[in-house]
Scaffold this active site. Structure first.
Site, PDB file in Angstrom:
ATOM      1  N   ASP A  41       0.510  -0.957  -0.131  1.00 35.02           N
ATOM      2  CA  ASP A  41       0.390   0.589  -0.027  1.00 35.02           C
ATOM      3  C   ASP A  41       1.191   1.090   0.109  1.00 35.02           C
ATOM      4  O   ASP A  41       1.743   0.944  -0.018  1.00 35.02           O
ATOM      5  CB  ASP A  41      -1.385  -0.347   1.573  1.00 35.02           C
ATOM      6  CG  ASP A  41      -1.966   0.782   1.163  1.00 35.02           C
ATOM      7  OD1 ASP A  41      -1.700   1.858   0.046  1.00 35.02           O
ATOM      8  OD2 ASP A  41      -2.889   0.556   1.836  1.00 35.02           O
TER       9      ASP A  41
HETATM   10  C1  BGC Z   1      -5.048   3.318  -0.077  1.00 31.63           C
HETATM   11  C2  BGC Z   1      -5.232   1.881  -0.515  1.00 31.63           C
HETATM   12  C3  BGC Z   1      -5.309   2.528  -1.892  1.00 31.63           C
HETATM   13  C4  BGC Z   1      -3.689   3.407  -1.973  1.00 31.63           C
HETATM   14  C5  BGC Z   1      -3.951   3.975  -3.489  1.00 31.63           C
HETATM   15  C6  BGC Z   1      -4.063   4.182  -0.128  1.00 31.63           C
HETATM   16  O1  BGC Z   1      -3.784   4.786   1.381  1.00 31.63           O
HETATM   17  O2  BGC Z   1      -4.985   2.499   1.115  1.00 31.63           O
HETATM   18  O3  BGC Z   1      -6.913   1.422  -0.660  1.00 31.63           O
HETATM   19  O4  BGC Z   1      -4.917   1.461  -3.115  1.00 31.63           O
HETATM   20  O5  BGC Z   1      -3.854   4.478  -1.446  1.00 31.63           O
HETATM   21  O6  BGC Z   1      -4.825   4.647  -3.845  1.00 31.63           O
END
Ligand code: BGC
Length: 733
Positions: free
Chosen positions: A289
């Protein structure tokens, strides 16, 4: 037997047989190329820097354009993937750099959060799960895939599969709720919808099961927080949706922000390697993530940047989102012998494997003309409306206050969310545009007779304390036959980083409902929100409450469909609604206690200041008609470890309207969670019609694996008595 007929039958059989024998047409991913060999050959040609480049994903700009540094990095082979870069033109432009100007011509993989729609926005996933109809989720994700693909996106960071038992956590909105069985059913459906059977098909994209794992159990519902749980709970409650996604062929998995039992999920060899690769044989890739590799330092696990890269890579993370530690430290780590060449090569292999399966090498570009006509089409909108229709949950309907007549003389439409274009789209709204949204006010105006007078007053905002608009709201309510008040949450109150310590309506919203109700006019409340709310006063005092969730682009039309009876609501809550935030976590499949609550016995498990029951239990939802269920039968009283059990029940629509019903079957047993929804089934019932419904416990083998894991029971006996209590239209409170 008539000989001509028998010959014809034989001929038909022969044709069928030949068809069966004929080689199936080659799908895109079954092209006659040996992917692993092509990867070997690429790996031989790649420099270490180019290999590390494939492990890197960087963010674009919010509006979909790429950043100035991206073309040069791609030209040098130092960037394999982006997120948020979208639009056919933007992605093509960047892809041309990879395909025309880089040494090895490895295409870029464009990722984006297509959570519940790309441009046509569908109801939030929690709402979609309220339909208890995985086929709806498969349809919505198919359309989302088509629109995303037409806009150059080849990979979505969805489905979000976190079981959530705590409505304080804003991300409860993104998942299917609290139940592993329902969660797994929706996981399968969403993976199928995004990817199909072959994600190189021109209308499919790669899916990503996230957030691996237990992110939904973040302590106190506080986002990015720590999680701590037994392996048993992990395997029984938090793993099943992910296992279902892996079994459905999901090509990527995202490692979560949280730490799990003291080890951050983005550096956790147990979850990333032992379970995912070892036990489940997942052969796709893992993306971290957003900056979660770098955050290993904040967790206290990694000593510094280099250590963070080492820990994530060796635990099983393949691609690093946004932070650049693999890139910056990979070569030094290798030189110092802290990671092996094999670890890097394996990560590159997994990413290239998926790029090949995506057909990216053959079809790296997107047709720029198509995007102009294929988004938010009338047919995509029609599906969004049908799914929103099925997602709504009727929470209260005293004296059949609903449905309303379309020929009412006058209606007052009130509330901060009555004509708000943004909130129905939710937090993760892809490329959805507020101007495409049908608001409740627009939907109602389109639904009622031309003679009906529809007045509108906002009344107040969802935040702040101004009550200046109350007088106008009260005045139009007084002048109308009925008032419909739209309150709840605005988009920024849900989703990521939207934890709350209170589930009450914010700002002056409750006071607005009270002021309108005080006029004495029938006051219908429609909730637009992304999590369970504590709305005791409203439920106790107003005659009808409809949970409309954040219903997407077509929300307003669907709300009007239900309010005016063109659609009979059939949604059921996929998550328990507490009476007070202090009861949280409150969920239906909790373990039994030695002292179950008893009103007259102080020394039992309950609170002194609030009933132990929820406001609305998991599985709850009313209809404009009534169903009667009788004659539950089991195919056997006792079954062996490999046996199968079928339960059947007679269901009759005894009300005045046709309607759909979700029939639910719960089982329980010692050492299992207290209740367990094992089968769901939905049928449409004509008024007065009855039918026999069969449940087959298709999850039996899974259950037995779990029991073996517990090393507790060798075989499983279902108790008829327990089962008899547990078939119906909701869980037991
Ligand atoms: C979130 C994810 C997301 C990623 C990309 C993160 O802050 O936890 O769920 O896919 O950002 O946008």
């Amino acid at each position: 037997m008539n000989p001509t007929k028998s010959i014809r039958v034989l001929l038909i059989l022969a044709v069928v047989f030949t068809l069966l024998l004929a080689p199936a047409p080659l799908s895109h991913s079954q092209r006659p190329r040996n992917v692993e060999r092509e990867i070997d050959s690429l790996l031989r040609k790649m420099t270490l820097e180019e290999k590390l480049g494939q492990l890197q994903q960087l963010d674009g700009e919010g509006n979909g354009t790429f950043r100035p540094e991206h073309p040069d990095l791609i030209r040098k082979g130092l960037l394999g993937s982006t997120l948020n870069v979208r639009g056919a033109k933007n992605t093509n432009q960047l892809q041309h750099v990879a395909m025309d100007e880089s040494r090895l011509k490895i295409p870029v993989l464009f990722g984006f959060d297509v959570i519940h729609g790309y441009r046509t926005i569908f109801p939030i996933p929690l709402a979609e799960a309220s339909s208890w109809d995985p086929a709806s989720a498969e349809r919505s994700t198919s359309i989302a895939a088509q629109e995303a693909r037409d806009s150059g996106v080849r990979w979505t960071f969805a489905p979000m599969l976190d079981i959530a038992r705590d409505p304080r956590w804003g991300r409860i909105t993104e998942g299917a709720g609290e139940d592993p069985f329902l969660g797994a059913a929706f996981a399968r459906a969403r993976v199928r919808g995004f990817q199909g059977t072959d994600y190189s098909a021109p209308d499919k994209i790669l899916a990503c099961a996230k957030h691996w794992v237990a992110y939904g159990a973040t302590e106190g519902g506080r986002d990015y927080n720590t999680t701590d749980m037994s392996e048993n709970t992990l395997r029984e409650i938090y793993f099943p949706p992910f296992k279902a996604a892996v079994d459905a062929g999901v090509g990527s998995v995202m490692s979560a922000f949280n730490d799990l039992n003291g080890v951050p999920a983005s550096a956790n060899p147990f979850t990333l390697t032992k379970v995912l690769r070892g036990e489940w044989k997942f052969d796709g890739f893992v993306v971290s993530d957003y900056t979660s590799v770098k955050e290993l330092i904040n967790h206290g696990l990694a000593a510094d940047d280099q250590d963070a890269a080492r820990l994530a890579l060796t635990a099983g993370v393949d691609m690093e989102m946004v932070s650049r530690l693999f890139n910056q430290h990979g070569s030094q780590l290798l030189k110092e012998g802290k990671i092996s060449q094999a670890t890097i090569d394996e990560a590159v292999r997994r990413i290239l494997r998926i790029k090949f399966r995506l057909g990216l090498f053959e079809h790296p570009y997107t047709d720029e003309a198509r995007e102009k006509t294929s988004l938010v089409t009338a047919s995509n909108r029609a599906v969004a409306r049908a799914i929103a229709d099925r997602s709504m949950v009727l929470l209260k309907n005293e004296h059949e206050s609903l449905p309303l007549s379309k020929a009412l003389h006058s209606i007052a439409v009130i509330g901060p969310l009555a004509d708000d274009h943004r909130s129905p789209l939710g937090w993760w709204s892809g490329d959805g545009k507020p101007e495409d949204t049908v608001t409740p006010l627009t939907g109602i105006r389109a639904k009622v007779s031309p003679a009906t007078k529809v007045s509108y007053a906002k009344g107040c905002d969802t935040q702040g304390d101004s009550t200046e608009g109350f007088a106008e709201a009260v005045a139009i309510a007084r002048d109308s036959d009925v008032a419909i008040v739209f309150v709840g949450e605005s988009a920024e109150m849900v989703g990521e980083a939207a934890s709350k310590s209170s589930l009450d309506l914010t700002g002056p919203q409750l006071d607005l409902v009270k002021a309108v109700h005080a006029t004495g006019k029938p006051t219908i409340v429609v909730l637009i929100n992304g999590r369970p709310l504590t709305v005791g006063w409203i439920v106790e005092n107003t005659p009808a409450v409809l949970e409309a969730w954040m219903g997407g682009t077509e929300a307003g039309n669907a709300i009007a469909d239900v309010l005016f009876g063109d659609v009979n609501p059939s949604g059921k809550l996929p998550v328990t609604w507490p009476r007070s935030v202090g009861q949280v976590p409150l969920y239906y499949n909790h373990m039994n206690t030695g002292r179950p609550p008893e009103a007259t016995n102080r020394y039992t498990s309950k609170y002194l200041d609030v009933p132990w029951t929820p406001r609305f239990p998991f599985g709850y939802g009313l209809s404009y008609t009534q169903f009667k269920m009788t004659n539950l039968q089991l195919s056997a009283q006792r079954i062996s470890a490999t046996g199968r059990l079928t339960a059947s029940v007679e269901v009759e629509n005894v009300g005045k309207r046709s309607g759909d019903e979700v029939v639910q079957l719960y089982t329980s047993g010692y050492l299992k969670q207290a209740q367990d929804s094992r089968a769901i089934s939905e049928y449409a019932y004509k008024r007065g019609a009855a039918s026999l419904l069969d449940f087959l416990d298709s999850e039996r083998s899974y259950r037995l694996v779990q029991l073996a894991y517990r090393q507790a029971l060798a075989s499983y006996m279902t108790s008829l008595e327990q089962l008899k209590e547990a078939v119906g239209t909701r869980s037991l409170p």
